[in-house]
Scaffold this motif. Structure first.
Motif, mmCIF file in Angstrom:
data_model
loop_
_atom_site.group_PDB
_atom_site.id
_atom_site.type_symbol
_atom_site.label_atom_id
_atom_site.label_comp_id
_atom_site.label_asym_id
_atom_site.label_seq_id
_atom_site.Cartn_x
_atom_site.Cartn_y
_atom_site.Cartn_z
ATOM 1 N N GLU A 11 41.701 46.509 61.068
ATOM 2 C CA GLU A 11 42.456 45.794 60.029
ATOM 3 C C GLU A 11 41.517 45.419 58.886
ATOM 4 N N SER A 13 41.897 45.147 55.727
ATOM 5 C CA SER A 13 42.429 44.428 54.560
ATOM 6 C C SER A 13 43.157 43.144 54.942
ATOM 7 N N LEU A 14 42.657 42.462 55.957
ATOM 8 C CA LEU A 14 43.290 41.220 56.396
ATOM 9 C C LEU A 14 43.171 40.136 55.326
ATOM 10 N N ASP A 15 44.195 39.278 55.254
ATOM 11 C CA ASP A 15 44.169 38.171 54.303
ATOM 12 C C ASP A 15 43.642 36.881 54.923
ATOM 13 N N VAL A 16 43.730 36.768 56.264
ATOM 14 C CA VAL A 16 43.299 35.559 56.951
ATOM 15 C C VAL A 16 42.372 35.941 58.104
ATOM 16 N N GLN A 37 34.436 37.226 48.184
ATOM 17 C CA GLN A 37 35.761 37.154 47.575
ATOM 18 C C GLN A 37 36.670 36.161 48.295
ATOM 19 N N SER A 39 38.730 32.991 48.976
ATOM 20 C CA SER A 39 39.379 32.008 48.106
ATOM 21 C C SER A 39 39.488 30.633 48.752
ATOM 22 N N THR A 82 35.284 29.703 46.168
ATOM 23 C CA THR A 82 35.905 29.308 47.435
ATOM 24 C C THR A 82 36.238 27.827 47.444
#
Length: 301
Positions: A11, A13-16, A37, A39, A82
């Motif tokens: 995975e 391209s996970l966001d979390v 990157q 946030s 961040t």
């Protein structure tokens, strides 16, 4: 780290990303992940993450993230910063001093629940003055009279050897249960957590490892087989019952065996009666955290 690498490759391209400090630091050192990157960084259960066991690892993670120093830093979409969020029912002393090394503490916003450090009124609390040698028989009788339809039960002990010994006693009495303590491998602990939350067993004998992070509506009763050392530990343990989604309000039974436990009991009973916060929970931000290699290096510089 092999399983972690496989998850990240599967995975990409996970966001979390959910991680323990140790696993995340290993991944950062091996350049399997980057925080350039990122946030938002959330430190949950801050009092646990900032104890001597994890403190140096947390500092290493913070040093890898481009933490924002002011709200204006978040306005530039081309220069990702961040945002740091610190969550906990109790905060350790020296938290502000630690965070000020990586960000501007003056721009932190503090959000406080009105019931912070208060014992929830719908949770029934009972204190049993008992001799140490009688605790096993008292616990066995409690388990025996429990209704089959009762919810799950957490039995808290202060030390891992006590968990192992009590588990052995329950095995001898044919009591189905799980045990959980910090000396177990991480994979085993995760499996026990999962089995308990799925309802495979209704009794969990554990250390304070289960008093933080175990979010389940199944628990209707906790038993402090060993009375907790601090009011903070008591607050976290009792917080495992009466959670959102629970069908019943929940109860807490504490075995009181030592004279020094009585003073804590009086403070708990007074706070519950007056519907006020437990005393001594506010921590001085000037009180230093334990030193780590990173803090010692900073002093030398």
């Amino acid at each position: 780290m092999g399983s972690v690498k496989r998850q990240l490759c599967a995975e990409p391209s996970l966001d979390v990303l959910l991680a323990t400090p140790g696993a995340l630091c290993k991944a950062l050192r091996k350049r399997m992940v980057t925080l350039e990157q990122l946030s938002c960084l959330v430190l949950d259960e801050a009092d646990t993450l900032l104890d001597p066991t994890f403190l140096e690892l947390v500092e290493e993670v913070l040093a890898h993230a481009p933490l924002t120093c002011s709200p204006q830093d978040l306005a530039d979409p081309w220069d990702v910063k961040t945002q740091l969020v610190v969550v906990g029912a109790t905060f350790p002393g020296g938290l502000s001093r630690l965070l000020s090394k990586f960000s501007d503490i003056g721009h932190f916003v503090r959000l406080v629940s009105q019931s912070l450090h208060c014992l929830l009124p719908h949770i029934q609390q009972k204190f049993v003055r008992i001799k140490g040698r009688d605790k096993v028989s008292e616990l066995l009788q409690l388990i025996k009279v429990r209704s089959p339809s009762s919810g799950a039960l957490l039995v808290f002990c202060n030390k891992a050897p006590t968990v192992n010994w009590l588990s052995y006693i329950l095995d001898n009495h044919k009591v189905k249960h799980l045990r959980l303590q910090g000396q177990m491998p991480a994979a085993m602990r995760a499996g026990i957590f999962s089995a308990f939350q799925k309802g495979e067993k209704d009794i969990l004998v554990c250390t304070d490892l289960a008093s933080r992070g175990l979010d389940t509506s199944r628990v209707e009763l906790i038993v402090n087989y060993d009375f907790p050392d601090t009011l903070q530990d008591y607050l976290h343990r009792v917080g495992r019952v009466g959670r959102v989604g629970s069908q019943k309000s929940g109860s807490a039974i504490s075995y009181v065996t030592h004279p020094w436990d009585v003073d804590l009991v009086r403070k708990i009973e007074t706070a519950a009666r007056r519907r006020t916060s437990l005393p001594g929970m506010k921590t001085s931000i000037d009180e230093p955290l334990p030193e780590t290699d990173l803090t010692q290096t900073a002093k030398q510089q």
